[in-house]
Structure formats: C-alpha cells, structure tokens
Write a protein that holds these residues in place. Structure first.
Motif, PDB file in Angstrom:
ATOM      1  N   VAL A 105       0.832  -1.368   0.075  1.00  0.00           N
ATOM      2  CA  VAL A 105       0.016   0.031   0.052  1.00  0.00           C
ATOM      3  C   VAL A 105       0.750   1.414  -0.221  1.00  0.00           C
ATOM      4  N   ALA A 106       1.889   1.254   0.631  1.00  0.00           N
ATOM      5  CA  ALA A 106       2.801   2.475   0.751  1.00  0.00           C
ATOM      6  C   ALA A 106       3.373   2.870  -0.681  1.00  0.00           C
ATOM      7  N   ASP A 107       3.755   1.646  -1.440  1.00  0.00           N
ATOM      8  CA  ASP A 107       4.132   1.728  -2.795  1.00  0.00           C
ATOM      9  C   ASP A 107       2.977   2.192  -3.814  1.00  0.00           C
ATOM     10  N   LYS A 108       1.650   1.884  -3.410  1.00  0.00           N
ATOM     11  CA  LYS A 108       0.829   2.357  -4.310  1.00  0.00           C
ATOM     12  C   LYS A 108       0.492   3.901  -3.959  1.00  0.00           C
ATOM     13  N   ILE A 109       0.672   4.370  -2.769  1.00  0.00           N
ATOM     14  CA  ILE A 109       0.654   5.857  -2.352  1.00  0.00           C
ATOM     15  C   ILE A 109       1.539   6.664  -2.995  1.00  0.00           C
ATOM     16  N   ALA A 135       0.016  14.831   3.522  1.00  0.00           N
ATOM     17  CA  ALA A 135       0.269  16.178   2.625  1.00  0.00           C
ATOM     18  C   ALA A 135       1.628  16.597   3.263  1.00  0.00           C
ATOM     19  N   ALA A 136       1.860  16.548   4.658  1.00  0.00           N
ATOM     20  CA  ALA A 136       3.028  17.027   5.008  1.00  0.00           C
ATOM     21  C   ALA A 136       4.446  16.334   4.584  1.00  0.00           C
ATOM     22  N   ILE A 137       4.267  15.060   3.907  1.00  0.00           N
ATOM     23  CA  ILE A 137       5.174  14.385   3.465  1.00  0.00           C
ATOM     24  C   ILE A 137       5.415  14.878   2.021  1.00  0.00           C
ATOM     25  N   LEU A 238       2.515   5.278   6.918  1.00  0.00           N
ATOM     26  CA  LEU A 238       3.194   6.602   6.642  1.00  0.00           C
ATOM     27  C   LEU A 238       4.849   6.808   6.761  1.00  0.00           C
ATOM     28  N   LEU A 239       5.149   5.728   7.585  1.00  0.00           N
ATOM     29  CA  LEU A 239       6.579   5.707   8.055  1.00  0.00           C
ATOM     30  C   LEU A 239       7.209   4.735   6.876  1.00  0.00           C
ATOM     31  N   ARG A 240       6.488   3.968   6.352  1.00  0.00           N
ATOM     32  CA  ARG A 240       7.066   3.245   5.000  1.00  0.00           C
ATOM     33  C   ARG A 240       7.081   4.112   3.755  1.00  0.00           C
ATOM     34  N   VAL A 241       6.004   4.890   3.730  1.00  0.00           N
ATOM     35  CA  VAL A 241       5.886   5.788   2.715  1.00  0.00           C
ATOM     36  C   VAL A 241       7.239   6.769   2.710  1.00  0.00           C
ATOM     37  N   ARG A 242       7.580   7.408   3.786  1.00  0.00           N
ATOM     38  CA  ARG A 242       8.786   8.275   3.858  1.00  0.00           C
ATOM     39  C   ARG A 242       9.961   7.405   3.609  1.00  0.00           C
ATOM     40  N   HIS A 243      10.103   6.359   4.027  1.00  0.00           N
ATOM     41  CA  HIS A 243      11.362   5.761   3.756  1.00  0.00           C
ATOM     42  C   HIS A 243      11.805   5.427   2.113  1.00  0.00           C
ATOM     43  N   LEU A 244      10.370   5.004   1.574  1.00  0.00           N
ATOM     44  CA  LEU A 244      10.355   4.893  -0.046  1.00  0.00           C
ATOM     45  C   LEU A 244      10.743   6.225  -0.686  1.00  0.00           C
ATOM     46  N   LEU A 245      10.488   7.240  -0.125  1.00  0.00           N
ATOM     47  CA  LEU A 245      10.528   8.653  -0.598  1.00  0.00           C
ATOM     48  C   LEU A 245      11.930   9.082  -0.637  1.00  0.00           C
ATOM     49  N   GLN A 246      12.679   8.456   0.369  1.00  0.00           N
ATOM     50  CA  GLN A 246      14.076   8.882   0.632  1.00  0.00           C
ATOM     51  C   GLN A 246      15.210   8.532  -0.471  1.00  0.00           C
TER      52      GLN A 246
END
Length: 246
Positions: A105-109, A135-137, A238-246
């Motif tokens: 789901v994090a990858d989908k986001i 939105a903050a990330i 959302l923690l996983r989303v942040r890690h994927l965006l790094q």
C-alpha cells in the motif's frame, strides 16, 4: 520485593519462610485471621507467628494486620490496573502478513496522483489526521468526512487515485454507498483499515489492513471502540512511505 517491602529473606528461618509463603499466597484471607488461625493453617506455633511479625519490623500483630490490609488494597489496585491496561499493539492483533501489505500500500501511495482518506465519526478524525500527515510529506491528499460528498463526480476525470477508508465495523451503510461507485473503476485503488476482515468494506477493497479488536458501545449507539490499532497502522504505513521517498 515482598508484599511488605521486605527484602532480607536470608534472615528468615525455614519456619518463618513457611509463614511468609502462607500469608503471601492469600493476603486477602490472612488479613482477617488471628494469630492462632495463621499458626494453625501454616502448621506452626503462635510463638513462631509473633516472632515472624517482629522480625518483619512490626511492633504488634495489630500493626502487622494493618499492613496486610494495605497490601491487600495495593494488590487489588494492581489487578484492576492490569485489567484496564492497553493490549492493542500485539502481534496477535494483526494478520501475519500485515507488514507485507503495508509495504504494498505504501508503494501504491507514492505512485498515486491523489490519496483520499474516508471516515465517519471517530474514524473521520483519524482520516483527517492521516490526510494531514500525508500532505506534510509532499503527497496530494484530502479527507472525506461527509459520506454524501460528491466524490465520484470530483474524481470523474482523474486517474491513479488511492482511497483509504477507516471503519472499525466495516459495515457502515453510508461508507459502503460512497465507495460503491469506485469498486469497478480501475483508476482507483481501494484500501480498508478495519477491525472486521469479513465486512462488506473489506470485501469490496483491493487491499485490507485489518486488526482485531472488540467493538464497544455505550447508550446503544455511542461508539467507544479504540482507534489505537488503526492509528498504529496508519503511522506504520506513512513511515514506510517516507522511507520509500528517501
């Protein structure tokens, strides 16, 4: 530590340890017993009981009894506190593959054009929080708290959206009705965060982030069910989303 705060057990004789174990085994009962009752039940003499009482630092058996009553109240409070303690974030409360699902789901986001969070009641507050954090990330996000909001019309000319819906029961008719327009729409990915994997909501979504909890209501309709598991899931997501965006 013993129930009197006594620590020096090596100073007690075998007979005194026998008395200590007898008293500690049932403080509630022994708090109302007399010297001879304790002596009889522990199979020791009255003198041994009084020697034990004095060795613990009490000047009289009455003072010892007062301490026993205090220990009994402390024990009851501890048992009450344990029954009211939080037991939501435990391995047994989530599916075995929950972290794999969170990663999917994090990858989908991070690949979505828009992330929409949906919820009613207490779930609406959580949806609003999740939208703000998303939105903050730096990801386009908004929250729907009104089940009659014309979401289908708003997303009519959009693609690649992720709709994440919060519902403890997964049976709220208004929420089901809102999402029904998107079930067969390939432009939208539906995700549920629910305490009921067998619910209509879970069955209509592509991905389910589920958890186990007991629904609690007061006055028949006020929902007091905890949102701690759902909060844990969205924080982890959302923690996983942040890690994927790094």
């Amino acid at each position: 530590m013993g129930f009197f705060g006594f620590k020096n057990f090596d100073q007690l004789t075998e007979t005194e340890l026998t008395i200590y174990r007898f008293v500690a085994n049932d403080i509630e009962k022994t708090a109302y017993m007399r010297v001879r009752d304790i002596a009889k039940e522990a199979h020791v003499s009255n003198t041994s009981v009084m020697r034990f009482v004095h060795k613990l630092g009490f000047n009289s058996f009455t003072e010892f009894k007062v301490s026993l009553h205090s220990a009994k109240l402390d024990q009851q409070k501890e048992q009450s506190d344990q029954s009211l303690s939080l037991h939501f974030i435990m391995k047994e409360n989530f599916p075995q593959d929950i972290y794999e699902k969170l990663m999917v789901v994090a990858d989908k986001i991070i690949n979505a054009d828009m992330v929409i969070y949906v919820g009613m009641g207490s779930s609406a507050a959580l949806a609003e929080y999740a939208s703000r954090q998303t939105a903050a990330i730096g990801i386009n996000s908004f929250c729907i708290k009104d089940p009659f909001y014309p979401l289908s019309a708003q997303l009519q000319n959009t693609t690649n959206n992720v709709l994440i819906t919060f519902s403890v029961s997964g049976r709220t008719p208004e929420i089901i009705g809102l999402l029904n327009d998107f079930v067969n729409n390939i432009d939208n990915t539906l995700v549920s965060i629910t305490g009921n994997l067998e619910s209509s909501l879970a069955k209509m979504c592509h991905y389910n982030l589920s958890y186990k909890t007991n629904e609690e209501r007061i006055h028949h309709f006020y929902d007091m069910t905890t949102q701690v598991p759902a909060t844990y899931l969205i924080e982890n997501l959302l923690l996983r989303v942040r890690h994927l965006l790094q």
